[in-house]
Scaffold this active site. Structure first.
Site, mmCIF file in Angstrom:
data_model
loop_
_atom_site.group_PDB
_atom_site.id
_atom_site.type_symbol
_atom_site.label_atom_id
_atom_site.label_comp_id
_atom_site.label_asym_id
_atom_site.label_seq_id
_atom_site.Cartn_x
_atom_site.Cartn_y
_atom_site.Cartn_z
ATOM 1 N N ALA A 51 0.838 -1.205 0.000
ATOM 2 C CA ALA A 51 0.000 0.000 0.000
ATOM 3 C C ALA A 51 0.873 1.255 0.000
ATOM 4 O O ALA A 51 1.932 1.271 0.625
ATOM 5 C CB ALA A 51 -0.917 -0.007 1.219
ATOM 6 N N GLY A 72 0.228 1.247 -3.334
ATOM 7 C CA GLY A 72 0.160 0.532 -4.599
ATOM 8 C C GLY A 72 0.982 1.081 -5.736
ATOM 9 O O GLY A 72 0.927 0.541 -6.838
ATOM 10 N N LYS A 130 4.260 0.996 -6.351
ATOM 11 C CA LYS A 130 5.233 0.021 -6.861
ATOM 12 C C LYS A 130 4.533 -1.190 -7.462
ATOM 13 O O LYS A 130 5.038 -1.804 -8.407
ATOM 14 C CB LYS A 130 6.193 -0.373 -5.738
ATOM 15 C CG LYS A 130 7.095 0.777 -5.263
ATOM 16 C CD LYS A 130 8.025 0.345 -4.148
ATOM 17 C CE LYS A 130 8.980 1.468 -3.736
ATOM 18 N NZ LYS A 130 8.283 2.588 -3.084
ATOM 19 N N ASP A 184 9.371 -3.514 0.202
ATOM 20 C CA ASP A 184 9.532 -2.079 0.458
ATOM 21 C C ASP A 184 9.107 -1.879 1.907
ATOM 22 O O ASP A 184 7.958 -1.571 2.204
ATOM 23 C CB ASP A 184 8.675 -1.268 -0.512
ATOM 24 C CG ASP A 184 8.945 0.216 -0.416
ATOM 25 O OD1 ASP A 184 10.115 0.598 -0.335
ATOM 26 O OD2 ASP A 184 7.966 0.992 -0.401
ATOM 27 N N CYS A 188 12.876 3.925 2.858
ATOM 28 C CA CYS A 188 13.035 5.366 2.625
ATOM 29 C C CYS A 188 13.612 6.010 3.889
ATOM 30 O O CYS A 188 13.217 7.106 4.277
ATOM 31 C CB CYS A 188 11.719 6.014 2.213
ATOM 32 S SG CYS A 188 10.382 5.834 3.408
#
Length: 552
Positions: A115, A117, A119, A182, A235
């Site tokens: 979520a 979404g 990627k 991720d 990140c």
């Protein structure tokens, strides 16, 4: 903005960056950059540029062939092309991890922490509708945006789950060719983009995130086929969540190694020296961590990222090309609805849509009356346990009247009425309650999982007729629709349709194929790309755009 940054963060960055610290801090006062990524399921960058009305300068994002920088002041989220799913608005650094996955059509791909979404839609563009995409998030409220973005992009080969990694690993052992992790992280790379993240930073402790990331990676490894690759990304700039996390993974998984990422575009090597104390690794394994990459905001045009490519030793059982050929030679599968009520029940538990749960509950009651013990066994559920699950009323819904006809049968009857090739699409139709989905043929049974979307949602049975879904419209094309109408993005009719209004249209404006009547469901398009269904009769298009998809 520098003065708003947490002191603990700035002191840590100064120690980490040394001579580069001042340049790094200056990046927080530099103007933000803005990016979007073209949806390759619908068009390419050059085709989009010819359609685009953006007046500002567009520049390519060097590491993302489908990405462009656009200038502040543009409002791409307010344009009809956004509602047509032609692009996804995405921070430029965030486009890098999927590029490192090396996805080919035919791959089986898992986006484990997906979520909202962005990627996942990038992955779908690389699969080009061939293969399987399983996209997941463990936060139920976040899967609503995830499912909507998948549907907006017109993705036809995806399943959306709301599960913990351990539950998915039990169903998909060593199954995926590519996995994207991720990972949830402390989010230091989001400070400039979203200043509210600064206040959240203290709450999302690095230690807590590190424990979560370790668990996610462990289960991701169990789902990867030999020869496959995981891309781990964050990140954050924190070594505990980046290089040290990878060092721990390598120590726990000797059958994995790092595929080095070229250090170009301003990307810099991962810091092996920062991982030395995290886990016992030999010199060669430790040094391989320099093959991971850091995207620093003072060296690239982006907010920053970290990424590592982890490859599992061995050879996969079959190449994607072999699976494509096998699928092409398989006959089209007709009615393959799940046996019994088990899968329907799992869908009803997982759905975030109350209307869908009611329909599933209604169909479950009907199915429960007619299935034999053999049916329940073939669905992977023992009948007494299923009866107990139904009896305890977890759905909390009242009994409903049964669906009069098999939803898949209704779908097959309807399919040829709206698209010229609908009955030849890859995959097979399954019904979860009254709803019908097209699933990839090679997908294993989803019993026991919380399923948000069991495939491409094409519509549902309602009073012995089939009602097509908005996601079905978004996955079609103007050329294959039996009935369609097309207006430019600046045409008043386009804007009125997106607002949910009824339209008055001359029959001569409607494209009709194969001698079909003009009346019926009609695909409404802008600049040749679908934005939803209408229902045409007597010079009027009744707007079928769901309320949640309208331009408010």
């Amino acid at each position: 903005m520098n003065g708003n940054l947490p002191r603990n963060f700035t002191e840590k960055m100064e120690k980490l960056l040394g001579d580069e610290y001042d340049e790094f801090m200056s990046s927080y006062d530099a103007p933000r950059v803005y990016g979007l990524r073209i949806n390759r399921l619908k068009l390419d960058v050059e085709q989009w540029k010819k359609l685009s009305s953006m007046k500002g300068k567009l520049r390519p994002i060097p590491w993302a062939p489908d990405g462009v920088y656009y200038e502040e002041g543009e409002r791409p989220g307010k344009h009809p092309h956004y509602h047509a799913g032609l692009y996804y608005i995405q921070e430029p650094s965030a486009m890098a991890p999927v590029e490192l996955l090396d996805i080919m059509p035919g791959h089986r791909v898992l986006d484990l922490c997906a979520a909202p979404g962005g990627k996942s839609t990038q992955i779908a563009g690389k699969l080009q509708g061939i293969g399987v995409l399983v996209t997941n998030d463990n936060a139920k409220e976040r899967t609503k945006a995830l499912a909507k973005n998948i549907e907006l992009a017109g993705v036809r080969n995806a399943v959306v789950l709301n599960e913990e990694p351990a539950a998915i690993a039990a169903v998909f052992p060593e199954w995926f060719d590519r996995i994207l992790v991720d990972a949830p992280c402390s989010g230091e790379g989001m400070f400039r983009k979203d200043e509210s993240m600064i206040a959240e930073w203290e709450k999302h402790s690095i230690e807590r995130c590190s424990v979560m990331q370790h668990d996610i990676l462990k289960h991701a490894a169990a789902m990867l086929a030999p020869g496959g690759r995981i891309v781990y990304s964050t990140c954050t700039f924190s070594p505990e969540e980046n290089e040290q996390q990878i060092a721990c993974f390598l120590a726990d998984h000797p059958d994995f190694y790092i595929a080095p990422v070229p250090h170009r575009f301003g990307w810099t090597p991962g810091r092996a020296d920062l991982a030395a104390e995290a886990a016992p690794l030999g010199p060669e394994r430790l040094q391989s961590i320099s093959g991971t990459v850091r995207l620093w905001p003072h060296l690239i045009e982006g907010e920053g990222h970290y990424a590592a490519v982890l490859v599992r030793s061995g050879e996969r059982m079959s190449e994607p090309a072999e699976r494509i050929l096998a699928a092409a030679s398989s006959p089209v599968r007709p009615d393959t609805r799940p046996a019994g009520g088990a899968l329907k029940r799992e869908a009803s538990k997982s759905s975030g849509n109350r209307h869908e749960r009611k329909a599933d509950h209604r169909e479950e009651r009907r199915a429960g009356k007619r299935q034999t013990r053999m049916d329940w066994a073939s669905a992977g559920t023992d009948r007494p346990a299923a009866k107990r699950a139904s009896a305890n009323g977890r759905d909390g819904l009242a009994a409903q009247e049964p669906v009069e006809m098999d939803p898949v049968e209704l779908w097959h009857q309807f399919a040829g009425q709206f698209a010229t090739n609908a009955l030849t699409w890859p995959g097979h139709a399954v019904a979860y309650g009254s709803r019908v989905y097209i699933q990839p043929d090679e997908l294993p049974a989803l019993n026991g999982l919380r399923v948000v979307r069991a495939g491409w949602y094409v519509g549902e049975a309602a009073r012995a007729r089939f009602v097509p879904s908005h996601p079905l419209a978004m996955g079609l094309t103007f050329d294959t629709a039996v009935r369609a109408v097309d207006w430019s993005s600046d045409n008043e009719q386009t804007l009125r349709f997106l607002k949910g209004e009824t339209l008055f249209v001359e029959e001569t404006e409607i494209k009709v194929q194969d001698g079909a009547p003009a009346n019926g469901y009609i695909l409404v398009c802008t600049d040749g790309y679908p934005i939803g269904w209408g229902k045409y009769a007597g010079g009027m298009i009744k707007n079928e755009l769901p309320a949640g998809w309208r331009w408010m």
